[in-house]
Design a protein around this motif. Structure first.
Motif, short mmCIF file in Angstrom:
data_model
loop_
_atom_site.label_atom_id
_atom_site.label_comp_id
_atom_site.label_asym_id
_atom_site.label_seq_id
_atom_site.Cartn_x
_atom_site.Cartn_y
_atom_site.Cartn_z
N CYS B 27 0.91 -1.15 0.05
CA CYS B 27 0.08 0.00 -0.11
C CYS B 27 1.11 1.38 0.22
O CYS B 27 1.42 1.74 1.09
N GLU B 28 0.90 1.91 -1.25
CA GLU B 28 1.89 2.98 -1.36
C GLU B 28 1.79 4.19 -0.33
O GLU B 28 2.78 4.42 0.26
N PRO B 29 0.61 4.61 -0.38
CA PRO B 29 0.48 5.98 0.33
C PRO B 29 0.71 5.93 1.92
O PRO B 29 0.63 6.46 2.69
N GLY B 30 0.37 4.42 2.42
CA GLY B 30 0.56 3.98 3.48
C GLY B 30 1.82 3.56 4.06
O GLY B 30 2.33 3.61 5.13
N GLY B 31 2.72 3.14 3.08
CA GLY B 31 3.92 2.73 3.30
C GLY B 31 4.00 1.47 3.94
O GLY B 31 5.10 0.99 4.73
N PHE B 32 2.97 0.47 3.58
CA PHE B 32 2.96 -0.88 4.60
C PHE B 32 2.73 -2.12 3.52
O PHE B 32 2.00 -1.62 2.35
N TYR B 33 2.93 -3.09 3.77
CA TYR B 33 2.64 -4.41 3.07
C TYR B 33 1.62 -5.02 3.88
O TYR B 33 1.53 -4.90 5.05
N VAL B 34 0.61 -5.57 3.15
CA VAL B 34 -0.26 -6.52 3.71
C VAL B 34 0.34 -7.85 3.72
O VAL B 34 0.23 -8.49 2.28
N ASP B 35 0.10 -8.80 4.53
CA ASP B 35 0.71 -10.20 4.65
C ASP B 35 1.96 -10.39 3.69
O ASP B 35 1.81 -11.26 2.92
N ARG B 42 7.15 -2.14 7.42
CA ARG B 42 5.87 -2.04 7.99
C ARG B 42 5.16 -3.38 7.58
O ARG B 42 4.70 -3.26 6.27
N ALA B 43 4.16 -4.05 8.34
CA ALA B 43 3.26 -4.91 7.82
C ALA B 43 2.01 -4.92 8.53
O ALA B 43 2.33 -4.66 9.61
N VAL B 44 1.06 -5.27 7.85
CA VAL B 44 -0.17 -5.44 8.53
C VAL B 44 -0.63 -6.98 8.26
O VAL B 44 -0.36 -7.50 6.97
N ALA B 59 7.85 -3.44 12.23
CA ALA B 59 6.62 -3.20 12.75
C ALA B 59 5.41 -4.24 12.26
O ALA B 59 5.44 -4.10 11.05
N VAL B 60 4.80 -4.26 13.18
CA VAL B 60 3.49 -5.28 12.72
C VAL B 60 2.20 -4.75 13.31
O VAL B 60 2.18 -4.23 14.60
N LEU B 61 1.22 -4.63 12.46
CA LEU B 61 -0.03 -4.10 12.96
C LEU B 61 -1.02 -5.31 12.72
O LEU B 61 -1.09 -6.09 11.80
N GLY B 119 -11.08 8.30 -0.51
CA GLY B 119 -12.46 7.94 -0.79
C GLY B 119 -12.57 6.61 -1.47
O GLY B 119 -13.42 6.17 -1.68
N SER B 120 -11.21 6.16 -1.70
CA SER B 120 -10.98 4.83 -2.41
C SER B 120 -10.80 3.74 -1.65
O SER B 120 -9.97 3.92 -0.55
N ARG B 121 -11.61 2.73 -1.44
CA ARG B 121 -11.55 1.65 -0.30
C ARG B 121 -11.20 0.21 -1.03
O ARG B 121 -11.87 -0.23 -1.90
N ALA B 122 -10.22 -0.33 -0.50
CA ALA B 122 -9.98 -1.84 -0.81
C ALA B 122 -9.85 -2.53 0.43
O ALA B 122 -9.45 -2.12 1.50
N VAL B 123 -10.48 -3.71 0.40
CA VAL B 123 -10.24 -4.71 1.50
C VAL B 123 -9.49 -5.72 1.12
O VAL B 123 -9.87 -6.65 0.03
N VAL B 124 -8.76 -6.30 1.94
CA VAL B 124 -7.69 -7.63 1.67
C VAL B 124 -8.34 -8.64 2.84
O VAL B 124 -8.11 -8.34 4.02
N SER B 125 -9.13 -9.45 2.07
CA SER B 125 -9.85 -10.49 3.11
C SER B 125 -8.73 -11.50 3.96
O SER B 125 -9.22 -12.07 4.94
N GLY B 126 -7.70 -11.50 3.34
CA GLY B 126 -6.93 -12.74 3.89
C GLY B 126 -7.65 -14.09 3.67
O GLY B 126 -8.35 -14.16 2.60
#
Lengths: 529, 346
Positions: B27-35, B42-44, B59-61, B119-126
């Motif tokens: 996620c570029e504007p957040g500077g983190f990766y998901v899984d 930075r990881a969510v 860092a893990v969220l 205003g743009s929303r994405a959901v990563v469901s895992g």
């Protein structure tokens, strides 16, 4: 249909004999007539439906599923009936799934044109497990690994000891689905069904292996000797109601051997060995094998592998039951029957004259033809008793041949052995390379199995699914009854009854036998009949 | 149920800010990766299965439960140098992006990651499932512009039966073969504890025996408040005690040397893969139980409908069938082909 589907699902995955019996027994004990009898016929392979076939299922799938999703699913599952059973779209119907007997009677009687509609309605009313049972039943591919014998053992167990499996065997081929009178008898509600004139199977009399300790107690004058031929033991039954050829395991194999059935004109029940015989010479077992396990047979097969029955015994002459007579009296009746009827494709098993067991021992060791397994010894006064009675008949197999082979691959066993590498492929040297010559999965002790299992795990060089390839460093002494030429094996040779005789940790792999040593043991020439 | 998603004109499409990189979804504007698939700054993390939660991030969220299970599995020092726990629905801003977590229903602590930027929303469901699971809160659909989904069981042949019916089949077998030990192959995180909970719900209050590999995570579940009843180690000395018992063990152990300590074991396995006979037979399984922690075909399609996203991205699994079915429903599909997921469990 739900109970039947559950039974099939459990049987398919159950390796153990006792567990299978327990599952069958519970099914028979809890299901009503006529469903349980139809279930019995289905698992023993007595049902087939001409009108409903795989094509019907394919058409139903095409009409009820998205073609691309069907193609992807079939590709993944690899079995048509299972794919359709699993992906059949859920329907909101209130109907219960059909009963088993209703399915079978409808499949037998309904016009072919109505079947797609009928089967679709059944699938709509069923869950995945029932749908699979239905579709497997229609295509005749149950493959649950239940022999007819096992079902009969389960039935006998239901009777709490009043009925033995052999009793069931005696009436079995005189009965038809749904076997109501059979269940009534098993449950003690009716007398034993009377097969009357039906050409039923009689459980055969079997021999014990002759042990070294038996010699002292044997009186040669009381014994009769015959060759033990390497074919398949059969029972030929002819009554006014028909002629049948049965295997030792009560399987009706008449359709595979029409020439034998045609040759039987006189009424009798005969015990003999089915063999491929050309000009009086018995061919090795591998030739007979070409004719086994076939539902039908071509004229070419019948020409290339001509079969005949070598007669050992007579159980019935006409309707007269001879089984209580002593062997000598039955033999006289057999010879008289043969002389009178002269049936083609049959001959008499020769009685070998002998004065002492020592003389027989020499004969036995000299018998190196591939078609002879050894000798049979029978007491002259033995009645024909089903099963394996003690002290009546003995099989005296010739000593096995052995080779020292190198373990190449190992595979896990089944059931109790599923955690052990217990199936061994072994090979012999040919020009500096090992060539696999056979597979063995018995002969070793529990301790030897533990040892080999551990060795295999510690010396694995590659894995192919359930198979491990091992370092070529373990020598096994393999015993076998005969070596026969075979075009189906890479080595060109096939072993009869190979088993592990010893683990030769003392022997380096390079010193194991060469393939040519085995080739010298191959016996192609058969003896004169 | 989350609030309706308000559609904003000229919002950036998620593919402009959520990108597939060799390290995973970034996620570029957040500077983190998901899984992320390898150690990152930075990881969510959606949930603690090893293919989604890798060791060594800065860092893990994640949820409190996921962080606790990660610490159990990889040790304090590998589960992220700084760890931030988020409660359900609690919004935080990471970089320029709003991030929050909602239950995914897969295993304890498993979350969907919702991200909103301009205003743009994405959901990563895992990984997720829709059937109720007594050990974890149920999946909450989040309306979004792009829904990122798994496709482990995305073929119409995968329609999982009711888990209660499968447990009934297990108990029926225990009843029929009381002299044997039923050993159930199951993954140590999630499936094991769910089986225990399902057995308890079916009235099985006797001790349940565990292979050593299953003990630590069951302890963590208990510490996090999931009651599992009387659990005991299946040690060598207990062959007699294990007659008629139910033993849970990793799939790799059930038909191997470890199982020799059991009395005539009935080898069972609990997995969505058990639906296909050939798969079940390969493993030498005597009683296959179709119990899965992943959405089946119907659940996947239902979820596409519930989240209402015009576009679905598929991380891993049988994406071809799902994308085809999405297309039939007017939803645009895209295969991300993230190599490395789906390795631990199913």
């Amino acid at each position: 249909m739900i109970a039947f589907a559950n039974l099939l699902e459990r049987l398919v995955f159950t390796p153990g004999r006792n567990a299978k019996i327990a599952l069958l027994r519970r099914y028979f004990a809890t299901q009503p007539d006529p469903d349980r009898g139809i279930g019995l016929a289905a698992v023993t392979g007595e049902l087939s439906f001409a009108a409903a076939k795989a094509g019907l299922i394919r058409d139903l799938a095409a009409a009820h599923t998205d073609p691309e999703l069907f193609a992807l699913s079939y590709d993944y599952v690899g079995d048509l009936a299972e794919t359709v059973a699993l992906m059949w779209p859920a329907a909101n119907v209130n109907a219960p799934p059909p009963r088993l007997f209703e399915v079978v009677s409808t499949l037998t009687t309904a016009p072919k044109a109505d079947l797609p509609r009928i089967v679709a309605a059944w699938l709509d009313a069923s869950d995945a497990s029932v749908r699979l049972a239905l579709l497997k039943l229609i295509t005749g591919g149950l493959r649950v690994g239940v022999s007819a014998r096992l079902a009969k053992v389960a039935l006998a167990e239901m009777s709490d000891g009043r009925v033995q499996p052999d009793d069931v065997e005696e009436v079995w081929h005189g009965l038809a689905p749904p076997y109501a009178e059979l269940f009534a008898w098993i449950e003690g509600r009716a007398d034993k069904p009377d097969p009357a004139e039906a050409p039923v199977f009689r459980p055969p009399m079997l021999a014990h292996p002759l042990e070294p300790g038996d010699f002292a107690s044997l009186d040669p004058t009381a014994l009769r000797a015959e060759w033990k031929w390497d074919g398949i033991r059969v029972q030929l039954v002819a009554t006014n109601a028909g002629v049948r050829l049965y295997s030792r395991g009560a399987e009706d194999i008449s359709a595979g051997f029409p020439e034998i059935v045609d040759a039987m004109h006189a009424r009798a029940v005969l015990d003999g060995e089915l063999l491929v015989i050309r000009d009086g010479i018995v061919a090795p077992f591998s030739e007979l094998q070409q004719r086994l396990n076939r539902k039908t047979v071509t004229p070419k097969m019948m020409r290339d592998y001509p079969v005949a029955v070598r007669l050992y015994d007579i159980l019935f002459d006409g309707t007269e039951d001879l089984r209580a007579l002593p062997f000598d009296a039955r033999r006289a009746r057999l010879e008289a029957w043969y002389a009178k009827n002269r049936p083609p494709r049959m001959d008499l098993s020769e009685l070998i004259p002998f004065a002492s067991l020592e003389y027989l021992a020499i004969l036995r060791d000299g018998a190196r033809a591939a078609s002879i397994e050894g000798l049979m010894l029978k007491r002259g006064d033995s009645p024909y008793v089903p099963g394996r009675p003690r002290g009546q008949w003995w099989k005296w197999k010739r000593d096995p041949l052995t080779i020292d082979a190198v373990l190449m691959y190992a595979q896990r066993g089944h059931g109790k052995r599923s955690s052990f590498y217990s199936d061994y492929t072994f090979g012999l040297w040919r020009e500096g390379e090992l060539v696999p010559v056979g597979k063995a999965y018995f002969g070793f002790t529990d301790e030897e199995l533990l040892f080999l299992d551990k060795w295999i795990r510690n010396h694995t060089t590659a894995r192919f699914g359930p198979v491990r390839e091992v370092e070529k460093a373990m020598v096994l002494e393999v015993a076998f009854d005969a070596a026969q030429l075979s075009s189906r094996h890479k080595s060109g040779v096939a072993l009869r009854f190979p088993r592990i005789a010893r683990i030769r940790t003392d022997k380096p792999a390079a010193d194991a036998d060469r393939l040519e040593v085995l080739m010298r043991l191959v016996e192609t020439a058969a003896v004169q009949a | 149920m989350a609030a309706e998603k308000v559609h904003i004109e000229n919002m950036p499409h998620p593919e402009t800010w959520l990108k597939v990189t060799p390290s995973g979804l970034f996620c570029e504007p957040g500077g983190f990766y998901v899984d992320p698939l390898r150690a990152v700054e930075r990881a969510v993390v959606t949930h603690a299965h090893s293919d989604h939660a890798r060791p060594g991030h800065q860092a893990v969220l994640a949820t409190r439960e996921t962080l606790a299970i990660m610490r159990t599995r990889m040790g304090e020092d590998q589960a992220g140098l700084s760890q931030q726990a988020l409660a359900w629905g609690e919004r935080v801003r990471v970089g320029e992006v709003d991030v929050w977590l909602e239950p995914a229903g897969h295993v304890l602590g498993s979350a969907q990651v919702a991200m909103e930027w301009q205003g743009s929303r994405a959901v990563v469901s895992g990984d997720y499932k829709r059937v109720p699971d007594p050990t974890t809160p149920g999946f909450v659909p989040i309306p979004c512009d792009v829904f990122v989904t798994e496709a482990t069981f995305a073929l119409p042949v995968f329609r999982h039966p009711k888990p209660e019916a499968e447990i009934a089949r297990l108990l029926d077998s225990v009843d029929l073969f009381p002299e044997r030990t039923h050993v159930v192959g199951c993954y140590s995180l999630g499936k094991c504890q769910r089986l225990v909970a399902l057995l308890r719900a079916a009235g099985w209050d006797r001790p349940i025996y565990l292979h050593g590999a299953h003990v630590a995570i069951c302890d963590t579940y208990a510490m996090l408040g999931v009651q599992l009843g009387d659990l005991r180690p299946a040690t060598v000395a207990q062959k007699d005690a294990l007659v008629g018992a139910i033993v849970l063990a990793p799939p790799s152990a059930i038909a191997d040397r470890w199982a020799r300590r059991l009395a005539e074991p009935v080898v069972c396995a609990a997995s969505g893969w058990m639906r296909v006979r050939q798969r079940a037979k390969q493993g030498g399984v005597e009683l296959p139980l179709v119990i899965s922690d992943h959405a089946d075909w119907d659940e996947l399609l239902q979820t596409l409908e519930d989240v209402g996203a015009p576009e679905v991205w598929v991380t891993h699994g049988r994406e071809e069938a799902l994308i085809h079915a999405a297309g039939l429903r007017g939803i645009r599909g895209r295969a991300l082909r993230l190599v490395g997921y789906g390795e631990e469990e199913a």
